[in-house]
Design a protein around this motif. Structure first.
Motif, PDB file in Angstrom:
ATOM      1  N   ILE A  99      -4.249 -25.299 -37.256  1.00 26.38           N
ATOM      2  CA  ILE A  99      -3.909 -24.626 -38.515  1.00 26.38           C
ATOM      3  C   ILE A  99      -2.454 -24.887 -38.887  1.00 26.38           C
ATOM      4  O   ILE A  99      -2.147 -25.264 -40.030  1.00 26.38           O
ATOM      5  CB  ILE A  99      -4.168 -23.111 -38.400  1.00 26.38           C
ATOM      6  N   PHE A 100      -1.539 -24.709 -37.927  1.00 25.73           N
ATOM      7  CA  PHE A 100      -0.112 -24.818 -38.219  1.00 25.73           C
ATOM      8  C   PHE A 100       0.412 -26.247 -38.143  1.00 25.73           C
ATOM      9  O   PHE A 100       1.443 -26.568 -38.734  1.00 25.73           O
ATOM     10  CB  PHE A 100       0.690 -23.947 -37.255  1.00 25.73           C
ATOM     11  N   GLY A 101      -0.271 -27.108 -37.375  1.00 23.70           N
ATOM     12  CA  GLY A 101       0.224 -28.452 -37.178  1.00 23.70           C
ATOM     13  C   GLY A 101       1.434 -28.505 -36.267  1.00 23.70           C
ATOM     14  O   GLY A 101       2.194 -29.478 -36.282  1.00 23.70           O
ATOM     15  N   LEU A 102       1.620 -27.451 -35.453  1.00 26.65           N
ATOM     16  CA  LEU A 102       2.782 -27.345 -34.571  1.00 26.65           C
ATOM     17  C   LEU A 102       2.400 -26.630 -33.278  1.00 26.65           C
ATOM     18  O   LEU A 102       1.422 -25.876 -33.254  1.00 26.65           O
ATOM     19  CB  LEU A 102       3.903 -26.561 -35.267  1.00 26.65           C
ATOM     20  N   PRO A 103       3.171 -26.827 -32.204  1.00 26.25           N
ATOM     21  CA  PRO A 103       2.901 -26.113 -30.951  1.00 26.25           C
ATOM     22  C   PRO A 103       2.947 -24.604 -31.158  1.00 26.25           C
ATOM     23  O   PRO A 103       3.829 -24.091 -31.858  1.00 26.25           O
ATOM     24  CB  PRO A 103       4.034 -26.579 -30.026  1.00 26.25           C
ATOM     25  N   THR A 104       2.000 -23.897 -30.547  1.00 25.73           N
ATOM     26  CA  THR A 104       1.836 -22.462 -30.792  1.00 25.73           C
ATOM     27  C   THR A 104       1.510 -21.737 -29.497  1.00 25.73           C
ATOM     28  O   THR A 104       0.796 -22.269 -28.640  1.00 25.73           O
ATOM     29  CB  THR A 104       0.706 -22.221 -31.818  1.00 25.73           C
ATOM     30  N   PHE A 105       2.037 -20.516 -29.387  1.00 27.73           N
ATOM     31  CA  PHE A 105       1.757 -19.686 -28.220  1.00 27.73           C
ATOM     32  C   PHE A 105       1.482 -18.260 -28.686  1.00 27.73           C
ATOM     33  O   PHE A 105       2.093 -17.779 -29.641  1.00 27.73           O
ATOM     34  CB  PHE A 105       2.939 -19.701 -27.246  1.00 27.73           C
ATOM     35  N   LEU A 106       0.565 -17.561 -28.007  1.00 30.97           N
ATOM     36  CA  LEU A 106       0.203 -16.199 -28.388  1.00 30.97           C
ATOM     37  C   LEU A 106       1.097 -15.171 -27.716  1.00 30.97           C
ATOM     38  O   LEU A 106       1.459 -15.309 -26.551  1.00 30.97           O
ATOM     39  CB  LEU A 106      -1.249 -15.910 -27.994  1.00 30.97           C
ATOM     40  N   SER A 107       1.425 -14.127 -28.467  1.00 32.13           N
ATOM     41  CA  SER A 107       2.080 -12.940 -27.911  1.00 32.13           C
ATOM     42  C   SER A 107       1.211 -11.745 -28.258  1.00 32.13           C
ATOM     43  O   SER A 107       0.460 -11.769 -29.247  1.00 32.13           O
ATOM     44  CB  SER A 107       3.479 -12.769 -28.502  1.00 32.13           C
ATOM     45  N   SER A 108       1.300 -10.677 -27.463  1.00 32.61           N
ATOM     46  CA  SER A 108       0.428  -9.530 -27.701  1.00 32.61           C
ATOM     47  C   SER A 108       0.721  -8.837 -29.021  1.00 32.61           C
ATOM     48  O   SER A 108      -0.154  -8.197 -29.593  1.00 32.61           O
ATOM     49  CB  SER A 108       0.526  -8.526 -26.545  1.00 32.61           C
ATOM     50  N   CYS A 109       1.964  -8.937 -29.533  1.00 32.63           N
ATOM     51  CA  CYS A 109       2.277  -8.415 -30.866  1.00 32.63           C
ATOM     52  C   CYS A 109       3.530  -9.097 -31.376  1.00 32.63           C
ATOM     53  O   CYS A 109       4.272  -9.724 -30.611  1.00 32.63           O
ATOM     54  CB  CYS A 109       2.442  -6.890 -30.861  1.00 32.63           C
ATOM     55  N   PHE A 248      -4.303 -12.244 -41.447  1.00 36.46           N
ATOM     56  CA  PHE A 248      -5.246 -12.907 -40.547  1.00 36.46           C
ATOM     57  C   PHE A 248      -6.378 -11.965 -40.142  1.00 36.46           C
ATOM     58  O   PHE A 248      -7.523 -12.385 -39.998  1.00 36.46           O
ATOM     59  CB  PHE A 248      -4.496 -13.416 -39.306  1.00 36.46           C
ATOM     60  N   GLY A 249      -6.044 -10.694 -39.909  1.00 37.08           N
ATOM     61  CA  GLY A 249      -7.102  -9.699 -39.733  1.00 37.08           C
ATOM     62  C   GLY A 249      -7.608  -9.474 -38.336  1.00 37.08           C
ATOM     63  O   GLY A 249      -8.668  -8.876 -38.158  1.00 37.08           O
ATOM     64  N   ALA A 250      -6.871  -9.934 -37.302  1.00 37.42           N
ATOM     65  CA  ALA A 250      -7.337  -9.705 -35.933  1.00 37.42           C
ATOM     66  C   ALA A 250      -6.283  -8.937 -35.150  1.00 37.42           C
ATOM     67  O   ALA A 250      -5.950  -7.804 -35.493  1.00 37.42           O
ATOM     68  CB  ALA A 250      -7.673 -11.037 -35.265  1.00 37.42           C
ATOM     69  N   PHE A 251      -5.729  -9.558 -34.121  1.00 38.45           N
ATOM     70  CA  PHE A 251      -4.792  -8.863 -33.244  1.00 38.45           C
ATOM     71  C   PHE A 251      -3.877  -9.891 -32.606  1.00 38.45           C
ATOM     72  O   PHE A 251      -4.248 -11.039 -32.442  1.00 38.45           O
ATOM     73  CB  PHE A 251      -5.561  -8.095 -32.165  1.00 38.45           C
ATOM     74  N   SER A 252      -2.676  -9.507 -32.256  1.00 35.03           N
ATOM     75  CA  SER A 252      -1.646 -10.294 -31.597  1.00 35.03           C
ATOM     76  C   SER A 252      -0.805 -11.074 -32.615  1.00 35.03           C
ATOM     77  O   SER A 252      -0.895 -10.845 -33.824  1.00 35.03           O
ATOM     78  CB  SER A 252      -2.222 -11.232 -30.522  1.00 35.03           C
ATOM     79  N   SER A 253       0.027 -11.987 -32.127  1.00 35.83           N
ATOM     80  CA  SER A 253       0.884 -12.778 -32.999  1.00 35.83           C
ATOM     81  C   SER A 253       0.975 -14.198 -32.472  1.00 35.83           C
ATOM     82  O   SER A 253       0.612 -14.477 -31.323  1.00 35.83           O
ATOM     83  CB  SER A 253       2.292 -12.173 -33.076  1.00 35.83           C
ATOM     84  N   ALA A 254       1.456 -15.094 -33.331  1.00 34.09           N
ATOM     85  CA  ALA A 254       1.591 -16.501 -32.967  1.00 34.09           C
ATOM     86  C   ALA A 254       3.051 -16.910 -33.064  1.00 34.09           C
ATOM     87  O   ALA A 254       3.686 -16.723 -34.108  1.00 34.09           O
ATOM     88  CB  ALA A 254       0.738 -17.368 -33.891  1.00 34.09           C
ATOM     89  N   LEU A 255       3.576 -17.441 -31.974  1.00 32.21           N
ATOM     90  CA  LEU A 255       4.909 -18.023 -31.952  1.00 32.21           C
ATOM     91  C   LEU A 255       4.744 -19.515 -32.202  1.00 32.21           C
ATOM     92  O   LEU A 255       4.028 -20.205 -31.471  1.00 32.21           O
ATOM     93  CB  LEU A 255       5.596 -17.783 -30.599  1.00 32.21           C
ATOM     94  N   ILE A 256       5.406 -20.013 -33.242  1.00 31.79           N
ATOM     95  CA  ILE A 256       5.208 -21.396 -33.691  1.00 31.79           C
ATOM     96  C   ILE A 256       6.517 -22.154 -33.478  1.00 31.79           C
ATOM     97  O   ILE A 256       7.580 -21.705 -33.924  1.00 31.79           O
ATOM     98  CB  ILE A 256       4.789 -21.421 -35.177  1.00 31.79           C
ATOM     99  N   PHE A 257       6.438 -23.296 -32.818  1.00 30.13           N
ATOM    100  CA  PHE A 257       7.633 -23.994 -32.348  1.00 30.13           C
ATOM    101  C   PHE A 257       7.776 -25.362 -33.011  1.00 30.13           C
ATOM    102  O   PHE A 257       6.772 -26.006 -33.321  1.00 30.13           O
ATOM    103  CB  PHE A 257       7.573 -24.173 -30.830  1.00 30.13           C
ATOM    104  N   PRO A 258       9.008 -25.832 -33.176  1.00 29.41           N
ATOM    105  CA  PRO A 258       9.193 -27.160 -33.779  1.00 29.41           C
ATOM    106  C   PRO A 258       8.833 -28.295 -32.836  1.00 29.41           C
ATOM    107  O   PRO A 258       8.640 -29.430 -33.273  1.00 29.41           O
ATOM    108  CB  PRO A 258      10.690 -27.180 -34.127  1.00 29.41           C
ATOM    109  N   ASN A 259       8.730 -28.009 -31.517  1.00 29.19           N
ATOM    110  CA  ASN A 259       8.399 -29.057 -30.555  1.00 29.19           C
ATOM    111  C   ASN A 259       7.819 -28.429 -29.285  1.00 29.19           C
ATOM    112  O   ASN A 259       7.943 -27.222 -29.058  1.00 29.19           O
ATOM    113  CB  ASN A 259       9.625 -29.914 -30.222  1.00 29.19           C
ATOM    114  N   GLN A 260       7.202 -29.263 -28.479  1.00 26.95           N
ATOM    115  CA  GLN A 260       6.521 -28.804 -27.271  1.00 26.95           C
ATOM    116  C   GLN A 260       7.508 -28.274 -26.228  1.00 26.95           C
ATOM    117  O   GLN A 260       7.205 -27.319 -25.494  1.00 26.95           O
ATOM    118  CB  GLN A 260       5.694 -29.946 -26.673  1.00 26.95           C
ATOM    119  N   LEU A 261       8.693 -28.875 -26.147  1.00 22.51           N
ATOM    120  CA  LEU A 261       9.690 -28.441 -25.170  1.00 22.51           C
ATOM    121  C   LEU A 261      10.105 -26.996 -25.404  1.00 22.51           C
ATOM    122  O   LEU A 261      10.208 -26.207 -24.456  1.00 22.51           O
ATOM    123  CB  LEU A 261      10.914 -29.359 -25.219  1.00 22.51           C
ATOM    124  N   THR A 262      10.325 -26.626 -26.668  1.00 26.73           N
ATOM    125  CA  THR A 262      10.715 -25.247 -26.979  1.00 26.73           C
ATOM    126  C   THR A 262       9.593 -24.285 -26.624  1.00 26.73           C
ATOM    127  O   THR A 262       9.841 -23.200 -26.081  1.00 26.73           O
ATOM    128  CB  THR A 262      11.087 -25.106 -28.465  1.00 26.73           C
TER     129      THR A 262
END
Length: 424
Positions: A99-109, A248-262
């Motif tokens: 969806i974002f076209g970038l590295p992404t990681f989930l956080s609980s909120c 989005f309508g669900a739960f948690s949050s997405a941390l979106i990064f400019p690169n995989q290293l970050t």
């Protein structure tokens, strides 16, 4: 109990009075039309309070996915993701990266996401500039940096000329200069001038930006990737976080990064990610279902329908000359009233007409900027919108005739910039 500070005491008194009148902190039940209506004491009200702009929360597919998540995995598994990640967590992150076209990681909120993200990417010899209206959760995380000796300051809302001056000055002393802002501001619904921000990113090597896109998610952009990435699809010096709750309508949050290293560095070193419990399994499986919809053509049909509702609201409100603080093309609008007393009277009137709006006053906004936040979503109909606006105009006319309200004076007090009235 200790004596409260003056401002906190005032806030406590205002909220207590509103609660006693049944205007806030009320006990609610699900209405007969989930999402559209809320029941209070057995009476149904049409709600303009939900931030679930595309009405995913009550989609039957999403609810079934949540139920299946509980059946398969239980409520939660209380193991830090530092140790392990279940397949469905990783599958959701893979979908979000599409969806974002970038590295992404989930956080609980989102709030814990700020506390994980910011201390890792911002250095000790970096300067932090907060937008005046950036979300309180961002300010809380920045204040922990300030308490640790970081340079943190605030500038007037969306003032790019002031921001540029501070970038020039702070760049002489600090390694990097960070600007922390929202993409869509949660109270007034106005838009960050992201094209101007991009120009500054390209002009100043030391300038970096952190964007909270919580209210920009889903309702705009390719695959619903949100307002921030719709305007700046990729920049090595832009860091984004968004909520998977609101649009989005669900739960948690997405941390979106400019690169995989970050991404990997925040994963390894973000304290709030290490100690916080994983997101509820039902939230993950529901979000995965919603992500599938984002990756289909259905997201564009939903965006189009919401866009039409926003257009109806703007055209009707402008025709009625309502004191809407700005007309940015978002699902959030703010009806300026200017005082707590009028806000309370207006709330009572609307409830008598079976409508619910979100009353906003201190500490969310300055006391003289009190008013209603009006949230549009696919739960509402065009008829709901036009009926609400007609009622607002009706009661404002009553207030103006009795001399207790002056819309021009109220709007002048907000001092919103003319160039905030642009379309997406």
């Amino acid at each position: 109990m200790k004596e409260l500070p003056k401002q906190m005491s005032y806030v406590n008194d205002v909220f207590s009075s509103a609660r006693d009148l049944g205007l806030i902190q009320v006990r609610a039940q699900q209405g007969d039309q989930p999402g559209r209506s809320i029941s209070l004491n057995g009476k149904s009200y049409t709600s303009f309070m939900s931030n679930n702009y595309l009405a995913f929360e009550n989609d039957e597919r999403v609810k079934e996915a949540a139920i299946e998540g509980i059946r398969k995995y239980g409520m939660q598994t209380s193991i830090s993701r530092m140790y392990m990640s279940f397949d469905h967590y990783l599958e959701l992150e893979e979908k979000l990266e599409k969806i974002f076209g970038l590295p992404t990681f989930l956080s609980s909120c989102t709030t814990l996401g700020h506390f994980a993200y910011l201390p890792v990417i911002i250095g000790k010899n970096d300067a932090v500039i907060l937008d005046q209206f950036v979300h309180e959760s961002v300010q809380m995380a920045a204040n922990t940096l300030k308490a640790d000796g970081y340079h943190v300051e605030m500038i007037k809302h969306s003032q790019m000329d002031m921001l540029e001056r501070r970038i020039k000055m702070l760049s002489e002393k600090f390694d990097n200069v960070w600007y922390l802002a929202d993409s869509v501001y949660s109270m007034h619904g106005d838009l960050a001038p992201l094209k101007d921000v991009e120009t500054l990113l390209n002009a100043y090597d030391k300038f970096k930006v952190y964007i909270d896109d919580a209210h920009g998610m889903s309702w705009i952009g390719q695959n619903g990737k949100g307002y921030a990435l719709h305007n700046i699809p990729r920049h090595e010096k832009m860091y984004v976080i968004t909520s998977l709750n609101k649009g989005f309508g669900a739960f948690s949050s997405a941390l979106i990064f400019p690169n995989q290293l970050t991404k990997q560095t925040v994963y390894n070193c973000g304290g709030a990610l290490r100690f916080s419990a994983p997101t509820l399994h039902a939230g993950i499986t529901a979000a995965s279902c919603i992500a599938d919809i984002h990756l289909s053509d259905e997201i564009y049909e939903r965006q189009m329908r919401l866009n039409e509702l926003i257009t109806v609201f703007k055209q009707k409100a402008q025709a009625l000359n309502l004191p809407i603080v700005n007309y940015s093309h978002t699902p959030q609008f703010f009806l300026g009233l200017g005082s707590v007393e009028l806000l309370i009277r207006f709330s009572q009137f609307l409830m008598s007409k079976e409508f619910l709006l979100s009353p906003s006053t201190v500490p969310a906004v300055p006391v003289k900027h009190s008013g209603f936040r009006i949230s549009l979503s696919l739960y509402q109909t065009v008829e709901d919108v036009t009926n609400l606006l007609d009622l607002l105009a009706e009661y404002i006319e009553v207030l103006e005739k009795e001399g207790s309200f002056n819309k021009e004076q109220v709007l002048k007090g907000f001092k919103m910039r003319d160039n905030q009235n642009h379309l997406v």
